[in-house]
Write an enzyme that holds these catalytic residues in place. Structure first.
Site, PDB file in Angstrom:
ATOM      1  N   ALA A 121       0.867  -1.194   0.000  1.00 22.46           N
ATOM      2  CA  ALA A 121       0.000   0.000   0.000  1.00 22.46           C
ATOM      3  C   ALA A 121       0.897   1.234   0.000  1.00 22.46           C
ATOM      4  CB  ALA A 121      -0.970  -0.012   1.180  1.00 22.46           C
ATOM      5  N   HIS A 139       2.957   4.601  -0.486  1.00 21.48           N
ATOM      6  CA  HIS A 139       2.632   6.015  -0.674  1.00 21.48           C
ATOM      7  C   HIS A 139       3.932   6.787  -0.755  1.00 21.48           C
ATOM      8  CE1 HIS A 139       3.652   6.179   3.555  1.00 21.48           C
ATOM      9  NE2 HIS A 139       2.718   5.269   3.817  1.00 21.48           N
ATOM     10  N   HIS A 171       6.847   5.861   1.605  1.00 17.98           N
ATOM     11  CA  HIS A 171       7.669   4.696   1.234  1.00 17.98           C
ATOM     12  C   HIS A 171       8.635   5.062   0.106  1.00 17.98           C
ATOM     13  CE1 HIS A 171       3.976   2.459   2.744  1.00 17.98           C
ATOM     14  NE2 HIS A 171       4.930   1.919   3.459  1.00 17.98           N
ATOM     15  N   GLY A 187      11.401   4.545   8.209  1.00 19.13           N
ATOM     16  CA  GLY A 187      10.883   5.907   8.372  1.00 19.13           C
ATOM     17  C   GLY A 187      10.893   6.326   9.837  1.00 19.13           C
ATOM     18  N   LYS A 208       8.748   8.144  11.004  1.00 20.04           N
ATOM     19  CA  LYS A 208       7.344   8.205  11.455  1.00 20.04           C
ATOM     20  C   LYS A 208       7.077   7.109  12.480  1.00 20.04           C
ATOM     21  CE  LYS A 208       2.887   7.065  10.556  1.00 20.04           C
ATOM     22  NZ  LYS A 208       2.656   5.648  10.360  1.00 20.04           N
ATOM     23  N   SER A 252       0.731   7.713   5.704  1.00 19.65           N
ATOM     24  CA  SER A 252       0.598   6.367   6.268  1.00 19.65           C
ATOM     25  C   SER A 252      -0.410   5.596   5.428  1.00 19.65           C
ATOM     26  CB  SER A 252       0.084   6.474   7.707  1.00 19.65           C
ATOM     27  OG  SER A 252      -0.422   5.220   8.130  1.00 19.65           O
TER      28      SER A 252
END
Ligand code: PAF
Length: 292
Positions: A40, A42, A45, A155, A157, A193
């Site tokens: 998935a 985005h 990534h 990441g 994040k 995310s």
């Protein structure tokens, strides 16, 4: 190796095929950068792939929705699986190879061996998702053994995940350099995310408040406000922006992730502010560095 169309990236699905390709690159004097993902994909990534590309001559990206990091009742079954468009996105940033193992390839015969990075896995997110970092450390250790990279990019994040992987690599002596890459954000500051896809239009409009609240608290703590006061204000801001359950807003040591009480943060010292909160049915996390 499966060669695909021009706007996709070559793929392998077995550890043996991946090792064969990586060994050939290494024999030719190339270095291998690795970006593990659950797909998935985005912009966040893709920025990790670009970072890996700066650090190594070849870049391998794995896509594997790892069952061991989901608890029963979490979103393993509904987690977005978008293989075709993921491969096109990887081609757009010149990844060299995608590794798409199945569950049997990652956990042959069920597998009885797990990796636990103690204590750091039981704080912050670990309090709310007790299984989570054990599943992450276990799959990342296995992926490292499959891909044998020189460098791996994660990441910022997922800050707690990044620090746990650093610690695992140090403890187990993996000869891999771990790079933390800055969080990719939408225009309103929301960290990119895969789970943002779950937000309704209204929730998405409100979700940027998580980054805004952490940013404001980091600034105030940096300027000398007591952390407990700034964290309390951040929690109130989240509640007024429409966040429901607020799992935590915490100021921690950036390396050990241990809580930093008010009296410990000396001038000039660095800390990390992390938050996790629910917008409707979606759990969002974010973090920011703090320097007093
Ligand atoms: O951050 C993620 O997407 C996952 O936790 C990871 C590192 C790919 C392990 O499954």
């Amino acid at each position: 190796m499966n060669s695909t169309t021009d706007n996709s990236v070559p793929t392998v699905r077995t550890r043996a095929d991946l090792l064969r390709q990586v060994a050939a690159w290494k024999r030719a004097g190339e270095t291998v950068g690795f970006v593990p993902t659950m797909g998935a994909l985005h912009g966040g990534h893709l920025s990790l792939v670009e970072k890996a590309r700066e650090k190594a001559s070849r870049v391998v990206v794995s896509i594997f929705v790892n069952p061991t990091q989901f608890a029963p009742g979490e979103d393993f079954d509904t987690y977005p699986r978008t293989e075709e468009s993921d491969l096109q996105k990887l081609a757009s940033v010149n990844a060299d190879l995608a590794y798409l193992p199945g569950v049997e390839e990652m956990y042959p015969d069920g597998s009885l061996t797990n990796v636990r990075v103690e204590s750091m896995s039981d704080l912050l997110d670990g309090l709310f998702r007790p299984h989570f970092f054990y599943g992450v450390a276990t799959v990342v250790a296995r992926l490292f053994l499959h891909a044998q990279p020189d460098v791996a990019v994660f990441g910022e994040k997922d800050y707690q995940q990044l620090q746990i992987i650093r610690r695992m690599v140090r403890d187990l002596g993996f000869p891999i350099e771990i790079i933390g890459a800055p969080t990719a954000r939408d225009a309103d500051g929301l960290a990119q995310s895969s789970r943002n896809l779950y937000l309704s239009a209204e929730e998405r409009r409100n979700a940027g408040a998580l980054q805004a609240a952490l940013h404001r608290a980091a600034k105030r703590i940096g300027a000398g406000t007591l952390p407990s006061e700034a964290l309390g204000e951040a929690t109130a801001l989240l509640a007024s922006a429409g966040f429901g359950k607020i799992d935590y807003v915490s100021l921690v040591d950036p390396g050990t992730l241990q809580d930093l009480p008010d009296e410990v943060l000396a001038p000039g010292s660095a800390a990390r502010l992390l938050g996790a909160a629910w917008m409707g049915k979606t759990r969002l996390i974010d973090n920011i560095s703090v320097t007093r």
